[in-house]
Each structure stands twice: as C-alpha cells, then as structure tokens.
Design a protein around this motif. Sequence first.
Motif, mmCIF file in Angstrom:
data_model
loop_
_atom_site.group_PDB
_atom_site.id
_atom_site.type_symbol
_atom_site.label_atom_id
_atom_site.label_comp_id
_atom_site.label_asym_id
_atom_site.label_seq_id
_atom_site.Cartn_x
_atom_site.Cartn_y
_atom_site.Cartn_z
ATOM 1 N N THR A 231 4.946 -11.492 -13.622
ATOM 2 C CA THR A 231 5.338 -10.134 -13.241
ATOM 3 C C THR A 231 5.931 -9.445 -14.472
ATOM 4 O OG1 THR A 231 5.855 -10.894 -10.989
ATOM 5 C CG2 THR A 231 6.721 -8.748 -11.656
ATOM 6 N N LEU A 232 5.346 -8.296 -14.820
ATOM 7 C CA LEU A 232 5.712 -7.615 -16.075
ATOM 8 C C LEU A 232 6.033 -6.145 -15.821
ATOM 9 C CD1 LEU A 232 2.761 -9.045 -18.163
ATOM 10 C CD2 LEU A 232 5.143 -9.684 -18.480
ATOM 11 N N GLN A 233 6.671 -5.581 -16.823
ATOM 12 C CA GLN A 233 6.876 -4.133 -16.857
ATOM 13 C C GLN A 233 6.446 -3.651 -18.238
ATOM 14 O OE1 GLN A 233 10.956 -2.552 -16.510
ATOM 15 N NE2 GLN A 233 10.185 -1.199 -14.908
ATOM 16 N N GLY A 234 5.505 -2.682 -18.250
ATOM 17 C CA GLY A 234 4.979 -2.207 -19.527
ATOM 18 C C GLY A 234 3.542 -1.747 -19.377
ATOM 19 N N ASP A 235 2.756 -1.904 -20.453
ATOM 20 C CA ASP A 235 1.368 -1.454 -20.482
ATOM 21 C C ASP A 235 0.439 -2.627 -20.163
ATOM 22 O OD1 ASP A 235 -1.083 -0.375 -20.938
ATOM 23 O OD2 ASP A 235 -0.755 0.077 -23.058
ATOM 24 N N PRO A 236 -0.314 -2.571 -19.040
ATOM 25 C CA PRO A 236 -1.205 -3.678 -18.689
ATOM 26 C C PRO A 236 -2.255 -3.965 -19.752
ATOM 27 C CG PRO A 236 -0.888 -2.233 -16.804
ATOM 28 C CD PRO A 236 -0.275 -1.550 -17.980
ATOM 29 N N GLU A 237 -2.809 -2.907 -20.365
ATOM 30 C CA GLU A 237 -3.845 -3.115 -21.385
ATOM 31 C C GLU A 237 -3.274 -3.812 -22.606
ATOM 32 O OE1 GLU A 237 -6.917 -2.662 -20.868
ATOM 33 O OE2 GLU A 237 -6.722 -1.653 -18.919
ATOM 34 N N GLY A 261 6.234 0.962 -12.987
ATOM 35 C CA GLY A 261 5.724 0.393 -14.237
ATOM 36 C C GLY A 261 5.503 -1.107 -14.203
ATOM 37 N N THR A 262 5.667 -1.748 -13.033
ATOM 38 C CA THR A 262 5.464 -3.202 -12.944
ATOM 39 C C THR A 262 4.015 -3.523 -12.590
ATOM 40 O OG1 THR A 262 6.093 -3.266 -10.603
ATOM 41 C CG2 THR A 262 7.852 -3.582 -12.217
ATOM 42 N N PHE A 263 3.549 -4.656 -13.039
ATOM 43 C CA PHE A 263 2.202 -5.130 -12.727
ATOM 44 C C PHE A 263 2.185 -6.653 -12.821
ATOM 45 C CE2 PHE A 263 2.409 -4.588 -17.257
ATOM 46 C CZ PHE A 263 1.667 -5.623 -17.796
ATOM 47 N N MET A 264 1.096 -7.233 -12.325
ATOM 48 C CA MET A 264 0.937 -8.688 -12.333
ATOM 49 C C MET A 264 -0.159 -9.086 -13.311
ATOM 50 S SD MET A 264 3.001 -10.232 -10.140
ATOM 51 C CE MET A 264 2.168 -11.797 -9.887
ATOM 52 N N LEU A 265 0.087 -10.214 -13.986
ATOM 53 C CA LEU A 265 -0.887 -10.789 -14.910
ATOM 54 C C LEU A 265 -1.210 -12.197 -14.423
ATOM 55 C CD1 LEU A 265 -2.251 -9.933 -17.632
ATOM 56 C CD2 LEU A 265 -0.474 -11.261 -18.785
#
Length: 390
Positions: A231-237, A261-265
């Motif tokens: 789980t991250l916060q920032g730019d997915p690309e 601004g959160t996304f999963m990797l």
Amino acid sequence: MIEVKHLVKRYGNHLAVDDLSFTVEQGQIYGFLGPNGAGKSTTMNILTGCLAATSGEVRINGYDIFKQPLQAKAAIGYLPEQPPLYPDMTVREYLDFVAQMKRVAKKTRADAVRGVMEKTGLTDVQDRLIKNLSKGYKQRVGLAQAILGDPKVIILDEPTVGLDPAQIIEIRNVIRGLAEEHTVIFSSHILSEVNEICSRVLIIAGGKLVAENTPEELEAQFIGTPALHVTLQGDPEAADAAVQPLEQVDSCEHTDAQEDGTFMLHLTYAPGTSVKSARLALSRALSDAGCLILGIEESKASLEDVFMELISQDTDLTAGAQEGEADPNTEPLEVDAQALLDGTVGSAYDAHEAFDAPAAQPQDAPDETQTPPEAAQSTQEEAHEDAGNV
C-alpha cells in the motif's frame, strides 16, 4: 529424547500405523497433527506403553519401551484424550494417590502435589470431589497428574478440549513453561493453537509421517509463488517504473490512485526468492521513487493450508486406519498390577507371544474330569440296586 523407528501397528488385517519413524529432541514442544483415523492416538498409546506394537522400536530417554518398560515409563507423563480420574476422590486426594503410584518420595510428596496444583490453577478446588468439577477443571486435574513427578517427557492428547478461552490461554502458558525443563508432544485439532505453541510439527496421515519441520518452514515450503502486496501513496507509474528493474520481480501490477493518493502494488517473485531480501530491495526502490510505503503484506500459506495440502495429496491417506478398532482375533491381556510394578512382567512382545502361543496339551495324561466307561457302568448298577432296596 524420543526415538521411534519403523513402528507398525496392525489390528487384524487393518494397518493403523505404517512404518513410522521420527525423533523428538529435548526441550522442545512438538505438535502432533493428523486427520481422524490417521493413527495419532494409536501412536501415543504405543509411546506411553499402553499399547503393544506389532513391530518397531520406541526409546524414551534411552530406554526401550517394550524391553525396559519400567524405566521408560518412569520418564513419561501422559494425559490421554479422556483424563484418567477417580470421581469420588477430592483433587488433593487424587494427586496424592498419583504421587504415590509414581513413587514420589514421601518427604517431598506434599510439596510436589502443591506445586502442580499451583501450576494448573487447582489450589482453590483442591478439597472438592472431582465428580463435582466442570469439564475444564477435570482437564486441569488430568494435566496436573501428567506433570506430577517431574517426568522428562510429557505427552498430551488434546489437552485444551472443553476449556473456555481464558482457561485455554492459561493452559497454553503452562505448556510453554513445561518446555523449559521437559520435552512435550502435544496433539490438537486446533491448528492455530499448534502454530502458536509448538516449535516443531509432525503431520501423520494414513499411519505414515508425511511432514516434519517448524511451522514457519512448513508454511514456506507450501507458499508457492512468493508475493507482496504494498500500500503506497504517490505516483503509481513512478512506483511501477522503479520496481520493474529489480531482478527478483516476476510481475508487477498497480491499482489506480484513490482520492487521497493511495494505491496498491501487487508483485510476484521467482520461486525460492528470499522475501526478506526482496522487501529490503523493494523498500529502497520505492523510497528513491518518492513513494511513501504505508504497508506491506506478504502472501503466505497458513498451517491449515499446509495440513490440507498434505493430507489431500493421496486420497488413500485421508481414509487412514480407524483407531480403536478391536482385533477380532485378539482378546485383552490380563496382567497382574503388582507384578507390573515389581517388574516381573516381561515386555509387551513377550506378553503377546505368551498369549498367542497355543497351550501345551498332555497327550497321554487322562482327563480326570471324565468318568471311564467301566466306572460309569458300575455306578449305574449301584444306583439300580439302591433304588430296588428302597
């Protein structure tokens, strides 16, 4: 501490334990797992000398359980699935009786009984009749008798059955404490409990040992493809671009960023990759890309997953042997209790050989219980004469 070599137990044509071999090291807690009918209780009964084996060898603290039963049993404390209690005794009377049977020295007997009651939380009920106790407290009394006498090996068959959550936690703590001075074999159907308490796990199916290792190593063996979910916060690309060059990464996918601004990797790794080193490299790469790591979750197999995988590999194993099935060709052996205590009874093998051997029948000796034909005729004539006189 415990050595089992090529152990076999048959009930007639039924194979309950099939060439079982394992070693239990000193000072550890071993979890003994298996489906119903796998041979767990049969194996435990053989280890404790309560049941004779068809073949094989069992050594407890260096003593052969079949050839040196008294020395081997002196090193064992056993709690079977049904605690061996005398309901008309009080808790203290029963434990004092057990201490005498275990030949605890008279001058230390009272302290030994007091000590096990404190360990198992029985002090407050020591003067109550066992038959008036709840199932949980009866289980505690069974555990107390098992650890009484300070045996080197303690074998526990489902010790937390019937206990409430608070009591289960207390008994688990007692079992953990036992490992400091004892070797413990602990059977349970609660896999999370085994995972929490035991340092090593033995899994048996169809009477065979199918796995032996630490819970962590067993989970690692069956994890399949290592994977991390970040789980991250920032730019997915930017995160994707930073992770792709890493050698250990097989695949990488990211979700769209949320409003905050959160996304999963989601990453998968080549089999055999050290997850610890992969996490370290991943953290550095994402930090250099300006992404804030909020959490990392590792995909891993649970002990339940490992257990189900092992017992389902062969459908014949899951059927197993039905424990407790009586041998139709065998009768229970009657052994004099005092002779057993005095050591005048031979090994379990000797007992079975003596029982199975046909009794010697004298060929020429007359049967005194049968009346010879001449005597029978004479007796009948005398009876007629007596009747005529009357």
